[in-house]
Structure formats: structure tokens, C-alpha cells
Design an enzyme around this catalytic site. Sequence first.
Site, PDB file in Angstrom:
ATOM      1  N   THR A 114       2.189  -2.486   3.429  1.00  0.00           N
ATOM      2  CA  THR A 114       1.156  -1.251   3.814  1.00  0.00           C
ATOM      3  C   THR A 114       0.504  -0.393   2.821  1.00  0.00           C
ATOM      4  OG1 THR A 114       3.403   0.584   3.190  1.00  0.00           O
ATOM      5  CG2 THR A 114       3.429  -0.206   5.222  1.00  0.00           C
ATOM      6  N   ASP A 115      -0.080   0.904   3.185  1.00  0.00           N
ATOM      7  CA  ASP A 115      -1.201   1.187   2.334  1.00  0.00           C
ATOM      8  C   ASP A 115      -0.495   2.163   1.435  1.00  0.00           C
ATOM      9  OD1 ASP A 115      -1.119   3.047   4.658  1.00  0.00           O
ATOM     10  OD2 ASP A 115      -3.675   2.192   5.016  1.00  0.00           O
ATOM     11  N   ALA A 116      -0.677   3.171   1.633  1.00  0.00           N
ATOM     12  CA  ALA A 116       0.032   4.668   1.194  1.00  0.00           C
ATOM     13  C   ALA A 116       0.466   5.297   1.923  1.00  0.00           C
ATOM     14  CB  ALA A 116      -1.398   5.030   0.190  1.00  0.00           C
TER      15      ALA A 116
END
Length: 136
Positions: free
Chosen positions: A17-19
Site C-alpha cells: 500500500t501507499d501512505a
Amino acid sequence: MLDNGFSFPVRVYYEDTDAGGVVYHARYLHFFERARTEYLRTLNFTQQTLLEEQQLAFVVKTLAIDYCVAAKLDDLLMVETEVSEVKGATILFEQRLMRNTLMLSKATVKVACVDLGKMKPVAFPKEVKAAFHHLK
């Protein structure tokens, strides 16, 4: 398991995932690749064996992907994989990434069989082709 295909579960981890906790777009390709590899394994073939014994590799020739709904951290997903076409040196896979009944992404992937010694496409081994034809 689908009628003429294969279902493979994947869990979304933090590394995917991203942030914001949403799956990074390139990770979908990883999920689809894992499912194709495991599908081949259920047919009693491994890419490693084909590589070592016959100097053959399966490479992605073309890929089209649609992102419909975001996958998120800790989702338990299912990659559905079906073979829609088998030709001499290529196999066309239709894949869907599902969260229950909701389709998150779909991909059409054409995979070619390549002789690594010559770096040229070659026909799939008869036994591989027969295994995929049996499913259609």
C-alpha cells in the site's frame, strides 16, 4: 476454483500500500502474476522446471489492466484466472481481482513461451498446451 480456471487468495499487506492504505497500482500486477504461477503449478508444471529442463520461460507479451475499485490494507482478495485462448506460442489469460463479489480490477495478459537459448518465441511444450486445452 472456476469451471475452466483457477482462484487464488491474496491478502493485502502494508508493503502493498501507499501512505493512505490503498494498494499501489503496480502491486496488482504482482497479484496477477502469483495467480498465473500457482495456476500453472496446479496443472503439475513449474516455471523453474521448464526453465531448468527445457530452457523455456513464460514472458508477458501484452497486458491490459483496468482499475475499478481500490483494494485496501488487510483486504482478503481472490484472483480469478481463466484461459481464453491457446495458440502455438501464446496463451491469453483473463484475470479478475475480487473482494467478495465486487470486481476491483481486471487484466488481460498474453503470455509467450520463449526459448532462452535463442531468445525467440517457440511453441509451448505439448503437455503444457494439452493441459490448458483440456480446460477450455
